[in-house]
Motif scaffolding. Structure first.
Motif, PDB file in Angstrom:
ATOM      1  N   GLU A   1      -1.166 -59.378  49.818  1.00 33.36           N
ATOM      2  CA  GLU A   1      -1.839 -58.194  49.270  1.00 33.36           C
ATOM      3  C   GLU A   1      -1.999 -57.117  50.335  1.00 33.36           C
ATOM      4  OE1 GLU A   1      -2.813 -57.621  46.099  1.00 33.36           O
ATOM      5  OE2 GLU A   1      -2.189 -59.575  45.327  1.00 33.36           O
ATOM      6  N   LYS A   2      -2.264 -57.558  51.576  1.00 30.84           N
ATOM      7  CA  LYS A   2      -2.545 -56.589  52.633  1.00 30.84           C
ATOM      8  C   LYS A   2      -1.316 -56.075  53.351  1.00 30.84           C
ATOM      9  CE  LYS A   2      -7.280 -57.321  54.125  1.00 30.84           C
ATOM     10  NZ  LYS A   2      -8.082 -57.995  55.138  1.00 30.84           N
ATOM     11  N   LEU A   3      -0.318 -56.934  53.508  1.00 28.70           N
ATOM     12  CA  LEU A   3       0.799 -56.532  54.375  1.00 28.70           C
ATOM     13  C   LEU A   3       2.188 -56.836  53.824  1.00 28.70           C
ATOM     14  CD1 LEU A   3       1.627 -55.550  57.334  1.00 28.70           C
ATOM     15  CD2 LEU A   3       1.842 -57.981  57.836  1.00 28.70           C
ATOM     16  N   LEU A   4       2.386 -58.067  53.330  1.00 33.74           N
ATOM     17  CA  LEU A   4       3.759 -58.502  53.090  1.00 33.74           C
ATOM     18  C   LEU A   4       4.429 -57.851  51.889  1.00 33.74           C
ATOM     19  CD1 LEU A   4       3.321 -62.309  53.919  1.00 33.74           C
ATOM     20  CD2 LEU A   4       3.944 -60.461  55.449  1.00 33.74           C
ATOM     21  N   ALA A   5       3.643 -57.544  50.862  1.00 32.08           N
ATOM     22  CA  ALA A   5       4.234 -56.942  49.662  1.00 32.08           C
ATOM     23  C   ALA A   5       3.551 -55.618  49.349  1.00 32.08           C
ATOM     24  CB  ALA A   5       4.083 -57.891  48.482  1.00 32.08           C
ATOM     25  N   ASN A   6       4.309 -54.710  48.825  1.00 29.65           N
ATOM     26  CA  ASN A   6       3.737 -53.473  48.283  1.00 29.65           C
ATOM     27  C   ASN A   6       3.565 -53.729  46.793  1.00 29.65           C
ATOM     28  OD1 ASN A   6       3.255 -51.038  47.144  1.00 29.65           O
ATOM     29  ND2 ASN A   6       4.972 -49.961  48.099  1.00 29.65           N
ATOM     30  N   THR A   7       2.343 -54.104  46.408  1.00 26.94           N
ATOM     31  CA  THR A   7       2.136 -54.618  45.049  1.00 26.94           C
ATOM     32  C   THR A   7       2.297 -53.560  43.952  1.00 26.94           C
ATOM     33  OG1 THR A   7      -0.227 -54.387  45.385  1.00 26.94           O
ATOM     34  CG2 THR A   7       0.705 -56.570  45.736  1.00 26.94           C
ATOM     35  N   VAL A   8       2.443 -52.303  44.340  1.00 24.30           N
ATOM     36  CA  VAL A   8       2.722 -51.276  43.328  1.00 24.30           C
ATOM     37  C   VAL A   8       4.128 -51.479  42.763  1.00 24.30           C
ATOM     38  CG1 VAL A   8       2.946 -48.798  42.898  1.00 24.30           C
ATOM     39  CG2 VAL A   8       1.181 -49.629  44.445  1.00 24.30           C
ATOM     40  N   ILE A   9       5.060 -51.778  43.638  1.00 18.18           N
ATOM     41  CA  ILE A   9       6.452 -51.905  43.190  1.00 18.18           C
ATOM     42  C   ILE A   9       7.051 -53.298  43.406  1.00 18.18           C
ATOM     43  CG2 ILE A   9       7.066 -49.458  43.416  1.00 18.18           C
ATOM     44  CD1 ILE A   9       8.310 -50.219  46.173  1.00 18.18           C
ATOM     45  N   GLU A  10       6.328 -54.164  44.114  1.00 18.69           N
ATOM     46  CA  GLU A  10       6.900 -55.476  44.416  1.00 18.69           C
ATOM     47  C   GLU A  10       6.015 -56.606  43.887  1.00 18.69           C
ATOM     48  OE1 GLU A  10       9.170 -54.658  48.681  1.00 18.69           O
ATOM     49  OE2 GLU A  10       7.009 -54.973  48.680  1.00 18.69           O
ATOM     50  N   SER A  11       6.649 -57.688  43.472  1.00 14.54           N
ATOM     51  CA  SER A  11       5.900 -58.890  43.107  1.00 14.54           C
ATOM     52  C   SER A  11       6.207 -59.948  44.159  1.00 14.54           C
ATOM     53  CB  SER A  11       6.329 -59.379  41.730  1.00 14.54           C
ATOM     54  OG  SER A  11       7.699 -59.677  41.736  1.00 14.54           O
ATOM     55  N   TYR A  12       5.301 -60.903  44.306  1.00 18.59           N
ATOM     56  CA  TYR A  12       5.532 -61.941  45.309  1.00 18.59           C
ATOM     57  C   TYR A  12       5.250 -63.315  44.733  1.00 18.59           C
ATOM     58  CZ  TYR A  12       0.452 -61.700  45.878  1.00 18.59           C
ATOM     59  OH  TYR A  12      -0.901 -61.714  45.645  1.00 18.59           O
ATOM     60  N   ALA A  13       5.886 -64.317  45.336  1.00 14.42           N
ATOM     61  CA  ALA A  13       5.655 -65.710  44.948  1.00 14.42           C
ATOM     62  C   ALA A  13       5.456 -66.508  46.226  1.00 14.42           C
ATOM     63  CB  ALA A  13       6.843 -66.232  44.162  1.00 14.42           C
ATOM     64  N   ILE A  14       4.494 -67.422  46.190  1.00 11.26           N
ATOM     65  CA  ILE A  14       4.170 -68.225  47.372  1.00 11.26           C
ATOM     66  C   ILE A  14       4.563 -69.670  47.123  1.00 11.26           C
ATOM     67  CG2 ILE A  14       2.280 -69.057  48.846  1.00 11.26           C
ATOM     68  CD1 ILE A  14       0.761 -66.476  47.985  1.00 11.26           C
ATOM     69  N   GLU A  15       5.209 -70.265  48.120  1.00 11.62           N
ATOM     70  CA  GLU A  15       5.638 -71.653  48.043  1.00 11.62           C
ATOM     71  C   GLU A  15       5.092 -72.343  49.292  1.00 11.62           C
ATOM     72  OE1 GLU A  15      10.020 -73.091  48.217  1.00 11.62           O
ATOM     73  OE2 GLU A  15       9.953 -71.396  46.844  1.00 11.62           O
ATOM     74  N   LEU A  16       4.339 -73.406  49.113  1.00 15.17           N
ATOM     75  CA  LEU A  16       3.801 -74.120  50.282  1.00 15.17           C
ATOM     76  C   LEU A  16       4.524 -75.446  50.466  1.00 15.17           C
ATOM     77  CD1 LEU A  16       0.024 -73.504  49.630  1.00 15.17           C
ATOM     78  CD2 LEU A  16       1.329 -72.521  51.491  1.00 15.17           C
ATOM     79  N   ALA A  17       4.754 -75.820  51.712  1.00 15.19           N
ATOM     80  CA  ALA A  17       5.427 -77.105  51.970  1.00 15.19           C
ATOM     81  C   ALA A  17       4.862 -77.741  53.241  1.00 15.19           C
ATOM     82  CB  ALA A  17       6.922 -76.895  52.115  1.00 15.19           C
TER      83      ALA A  17
END
Lengths: 79, 79
Positions: free
Chosen positions: B63-79
């Protein structure tokens, strides 16, 4: 058929983008972040419906265009 | 704990990188390639060992840095 290609810099190759992200995260107060590596994902819509032929085709695309195999490794995921 | 974040442009947002790849593939003779979308992957090494807290932390990073949530969506995968 959909294909997803992950292209990452090989281990040992300096990743300035990842380093920049690591520094920025630290500056924002996120602690406990060790290494950060950044790569790219390419999602392709293929007309090919046979998984085996699709994989061969995508592998050729990676070797020719999508990845620089000297410094990058790639992984193909079909769905 | 390792986390992998996928950041893609949202559906409907013009993706010039993906378009460039599509054209280049066609120019190289690859046929049957419909849409191409390009995004990024960020691999993080986290000191956090609890999956739930790690996810919360990575979500905040997105939310703060990795994605620009206005135009980008993100998915998190933990391992």
């Amino acid at each position: 058929m959909k294909a997803k290609v992950h292209v990452m810099l090989k281990q040992g190759v300096l990743d300035p983008q990842g380093e920049a992200v690591r520094h920025a995260l630290a500056a924002l107060g996120f602690q406990g972040v060790g290494g950060v590596r950044q790569g790219k994902v390419i999602e392709l819509d293929l007309a090919e419906t046979d998984a085996k032929r699709a994989e061969t085709q995508v592998r050729a695309m990676c070797e020719k265009l999508l990845a620089n195999t000297v410094i990058e490794s790639y992984a193909i995921e079909l769905a």
